[in-house]
Design a protein around this motif. Sequence first.
Motif: not given
Lengths: 204, 204
Positions: A43, A114-124
């Motif tokens: 995502f 930081y990376d918000v949720s690194n298992s399933v998103t690229t959100e920074r």
Amino acid sequence: MSERRRGPWTIVSERLAYENPWVRLRHYEVRQPDGQASVYGVFEPHNLAIGIVPVFADGTIMLVGQHRFALDAWSWELPEGGGPRDVDPLLTARRELKEETGLTARRWAQIADYDVSNSVTTERAIGFIAWELEQGEPEREGSEADMQMRRVGLQQALAMAMSGEIRDGFTLTLLAAADHAARHGRLEPELAAAVLKPSAGEGV
Amino acid sequence: MSERRRGPWTIVSERLAYENPWVRLRHYEVRQPDGQASVYGVFEPHNLAIGIVPVFADGTIMLVGQHRFALDAWSWELPEGGGPRDVDPLLTARRELKEETGLTARRWAQIADYDVSNSVTTERAIGFIAWELEQGEPEREGSEADMQMRRVGLQQALAMAMSGEIRDGFTLTLLAAADHAARHGRLEPELAAAVLKPSAGEGV
């Protein structure tokens, strides 16, 4: 498309599974680090997530509240918003703070990236502390028409986030980052004193 | 489907846009709080995100490292994993800690429960602190075949997360939560002393 490596992973194929003006989802057929076939749905929000801790001289901060569509719940949180990846995050932070609360700040410092949720998103996510505040009028977007404001002590808000009374992860992280920066000498003394003030209670 | 309300939002229609064994994305046609038409893409991981801060008596913790597919980058972070929403999060935490690090813990306490990114996802994260640890053999999944371990002081890891050297938001939040709980008298004295030990440096 030919196979390509991503660290110990192999991408066998990929396709764009979904897109709207704000987010994208890519579906990957992969081989895992152990060689087994699997799939991945990643995502990708188009924007950076930008958040602000607006600190008044008395140790209070401004929270905003709104009904969050994704969770179908009311949420008290820090001013937060999205900004294009090619725009200076500080410009987005100034705009979001003004839009949501009417506040302008003379002083700014970045306190998180930081990376918000690194298992399933690229959100920074990128966060700022803002101080020397001046109150003006909000200029909210139509999606924020129900937004309210609430002024509480930073240490009280941090305790509310740690206890789960405030549930937004970005708010929790930025309050903890401001507190950590103050306790470890990374803020100027007057601001640090406001951040760490134990007695600042419920305001407006 | 008939229209329905979600707080000040109206859902005009919805459809399942994507699904794999771990995540789902729903597309909504909506009317915003101000009445304007818009769309929403909500990303729904099937599982709860479960994370663990495993604290040794000397104030060190165990980090794990792996190449994260979504970000295409190596990441040092706390043991983390997904657990079904109808399973006790503590059972998932015990399993993940054992699988990823080989550690078992005699003592556990929940230190966090929050919404990871409330603008676009329904992801919910629950975190634990685990202590009185015993080392055994890891039992990693095939997607974790590249995983490594690294023992560092909790306060050092927290500083690394605050400076951006550790970029995983879940790790940052849980380390800050353990630190906050220790400083505010919510952990037993011996554990709190280990969490707050300033000198615990790089271990293995």
